[in-house]
Motif scaffolding. Structure first.
Motif, PDB file in Angstrom:
ATOM      1  N   SER A   1      38.700  49.043  43.930  1.00 33.70           N
ATOM      2  CA  SER A   1      39.514  50.029  44.451  1.00 33.70           C
ATOM      3  C   SER A   1      40.812  49.649  42.658  1.00 33.70           C
ATOM      4  O   SER A   1      41.141  48.403  42.426  1.00 33.70           O
ATOM      5  N   GLN A   2      41.130  50.448  42.474  1.00 30.61           N
ATOM      6  CA  GLN A   2      42.976  50.471  42.177  1.00 30.61           C
ATOM      7  C   GLN A   2      43.991  49.577  41.984  1.00 30.61           C
ATOM      8  O   GLN A   2      44.097  49.632  43.703  1.00 30.61           O
ATOM      9  N   GLY A   3      44.139  48.351  40.973  1.00 29.05           N
ATOM     10  CA  GLY A   3      44.651  47.604  41.294  1.00 29.05           C
ATOM     11  C   GLY A   3      45.955  47.669  42.010  1.00 29.05           C
ATOM     12  O   GLY A   3      46.749  49.190  40.977  1.00 29.05           O
ATOM     13  N   PRO A   4      47.468  46.855  42.163  1.00 24.88           N
ATOM     14  CA  PRO A   4      48.699  47.671  42.935  1.00 24.88           C
ATOM     15  C   PRO A   4      49.154  46.996  41.334  1.00 24.88           C
ATOM     16  O   PRO A   4      50.413  47.514  41.522  1.00 24.88           O
ATOM     17  N   LEU A   5      48.773  46.164  40.122  1.00 21.63           N
ATOM     18  CA  LEU A   5      49.742  46.371  39.219  1.00 21.63           C
ATOM     19  C   LEU A   5      50.744  47.957  38.353  1.00 21.63           C
ATOM     20  O   LEU A   5      49.874  48.653  38.587  1.00 21.63           O
TER      21      LEU A   5
ATOM     22  N   GLY B   1      51.217  39.916  40.272  1.00 18.51           N
ATOM     23  CA  GLY B   1      51.308  41.424  41.199  1.00 18.51           C
ATOM     24  C   GLY B   1      50.196  42.288  40.900  1.00 18.51           C
ATOM     25  O   GLY B   1      49.858  43.428  40.372  1.00 18.51           O
ATOM     26  N   ALA B   2      48.764  41.581  39.947  1.00 17.75           N
ATOM     27  CA  ALA B   2      47.968  42.302  39.300  1.00 17.75           C
ATOM     28  C   ALA B   2      46.820  42.461  40.526  1.00 17.75           C
ATOM     29  O   ALA B   2      45.475  43.528  40.209  1.00 17.75           O
TER      30      ALA B   2
ATOM     31  N   PRO C   1      48.727  49.332  34.332  1.00 17.02           N
ATOM     32  CA  PRO C   1      48.411  49.508  34.975  1.00 17.02           C
ATOM     33  C   PRO C   1      47.631  49.943  36.401  1.00 17.02           C
ATOM     34  O   PRO C   1      46.905  50.459  35.570  1.00 17.02           O
ATOM     35  N   GLY C   2      47.324  49.762  37.511  1.00 15.75           N
ATOM     36  CA  GLY C   2      45.988  50.630  38.019  1.00 15.75           C
ATOM     37  C   GLY C   2      44.730  49.665  38.430  1.00 15.75           C
ATOM     38  O   GLY C   2      43.865  49.739  38.565  1.00 15.75           O
ATOM     39  N   THR C   3      44.843  48.756  36.826  1.00 11.68           N
ATOM     40  CA  THR C   3      42.869  48.310  36.870  1.00 11.68           C
ATOM     41  C   THR C   3      42.717  46.995  37.992  1.00 11.68           C
ATOM     42  O   THR C   3      43.992  46.540  39.065  1.00 11.68           O
ATOM     43  N   SER C   4      41.532  47.369  38.368  1.00 10.21           N
ATOM     44  CA  SER C   4      40.828  46.939  39.998  1.00 10.21           C
ATOM     45  C   SER C   4      40.514  45.637  39.517  1.00 10.21           C
ATOM     46  O   SER C   4      40.041  44.848  38.222  1.00 10.21           O
TER      47      SER C   4
END
Length: 392
Positions: A33-37, A62-63, A92-95
């Motif tokens: 799923s989408q990551g927190p970065l 935080g990635a 940003p958002g990389t899984s």
């Protein structure tokens, strides 16, 4: 009693398996799923590193939501042993699965420091720059002329880093001699180029190189790229061009390249020369005269003399009919296509208009009027320059 114990054990086992299955499903969802970065970072993977260090670094920045899940996912996909050294841009958002793919698939670094060897028509320079992940733009750290300036320490520092990228950027309109001569000072390359390639045979473009690459092999890549471009342009040419071969097309494109730096004008300029060829007029273009003087070995650095405009050389289109015997530079793809597909026009004259472009004309009277305007602009600029010099 034993029956109850067995029943309870089975129940516990079922519950345990159910919970384990749930954890696996959750872990897979976290992994893909989408990551927190929330802001791009440049992930540096040093030579000799491992997935544990990389996962911890990602967690610290935080990635990823879990370093453990990152490692387990890489193990499950059998990619742990495929980790590559380099600097990798993580958006940003990389899984986690996408990050694993990025750091294991290989290829060039996508962020970090880059050294660009720029070969221009008038100048050769080395630029050291670094990508700012937040803006995805490069920030210049140093720039110097390798033949004239002292080499800055940052260049040697960055050159020694394993994840630094190196590129050679060829400007449109450079000559083959300029390219080969400039490559001699690129200390990341090895070997020699036995002879200067034919004029026009090298494609202006950006070429990724690695320390230790052979100069001749890099030149061969440039030749292969230009050969394909010429073939494509020749295949797409207008059928009624007064051009008999791909070599003549290349020569015409090189003249177009040297006559204008304005992209929107290339097809217009090409139409002027095509019209002149069709009418049996001499091309009368200054860049060909200059090439007859320099043979492409450097820049003339001054205006042409009247005697040079009258001098007989194979490239002087004020004297010879038709095209010169060879190209006068290495044209880019846009100029090749402009020569292959020029505008339809009646123009047979053009002169600078003071804006960086040209004023085009059909008749000699129109051309003379345009020339008069250009002479006035030249005179005004000369007066301004003299006044500025006097003030100093």
């Amino acid at each position: 009693m034993w029956r109850n114990i067995a029943s309870n054990a089975v129940s516990f086992l079922v519950v345990a398996l159910f919970l384990l299955g749930g954890i696996i499903v959750w872990g897979r969802a976290e992994y893909t799923s989408q990551g927190p970065l929330d802001q791009a970072i440049c992930l540096q993977v040093k030579p000799g590193s491992n997935m544990r260090r990389v996962s911890n670094d990602l967690a610290d920045q935080g990635a990823v939501s879990s370093a453990a899940i990152f490692r387990m996912g890489a193990d499950y996909e059998e990619k742990t042993s495929q980790l590559k050294a380099g600097s990798f841009l993580v958006e940003p958002g990389t899984s986690m699965s996408e990050i694993v793919e990025t750091v294991t698939k290989g290829g060039a670094s996508t962020c970090g420091t880059e050294v660009v060897y720029r070969i221009g028509v008038n100048r050769v320079s080395v630029q050291v720059r670094e990508l700012d992940p937040a803006t995805s733009r490069f920030v210049e750290r140093a720039e110097f002329n390798p033949d004239e300036d002292e080499v800055p320490a940052i260049y040697n520092d960055m050159k020694a880093q394993a994840d630094t990228r190196f590129r050679i950027a060829l400007a449109e309109g450079v000559t083959s001699w300029q390219i080969v001569n400039a490559m001699k000072s690129m200390d990341v390359l090895e070997g020699e180029v036995a002879e200067v390639p034919a004029e026009g045979s090298l494609a202006p473009d950006s070429y990724e190189v690695r320390p230790g690459d052979d100069r001749a092999a890099v030149v061969a890549r440039m030749e292969a790229a230009q050969e394909k471009r010429i073939a494509d342009a020749w295949a797409a040419r207008d059928p009624d061009l007064p051009i008999e071969s791909p070599e003549e097309l290349l020569t015409l494109a090189s003249i177009v390249e040297k006559e204008t730096g304005v992209a929107a004008e290339r097809r217009q300029v090409a139409s002027v020369f095509v019209n002149r060829l069709n009418q049996g007029m001499r091309l009368q273009t200054d860049p060909t005269v200059i090439y007859g003087i320099t043979k492409g070995e450097g820049v003339l650095g001054r205006g042409l003399r009247r005697s040079e405009l009258r001098a007989e050389t194979p490239w002087n289109t004020y004297v010879i009919n038709g095209l010169p015997p060879t190209p006068i530079a290495n044209p880019g793809l846009a100029s090749l296509m402009a020569a292959a597909q020029p505008d339809e026009s009646d123009y047979i004259f053009f002169v600078a208009d003071g804006t960086g472009g040209h004023a085009f004309a059909v008749t000699l009277a129109e051309h003379n009027a345009n020339v008069a305007v250009w002479r006035q602009i030249e005179a005004e600029r000369a007066a301004e320059s003299e006044a500025t010099t006097g003030d100093n």
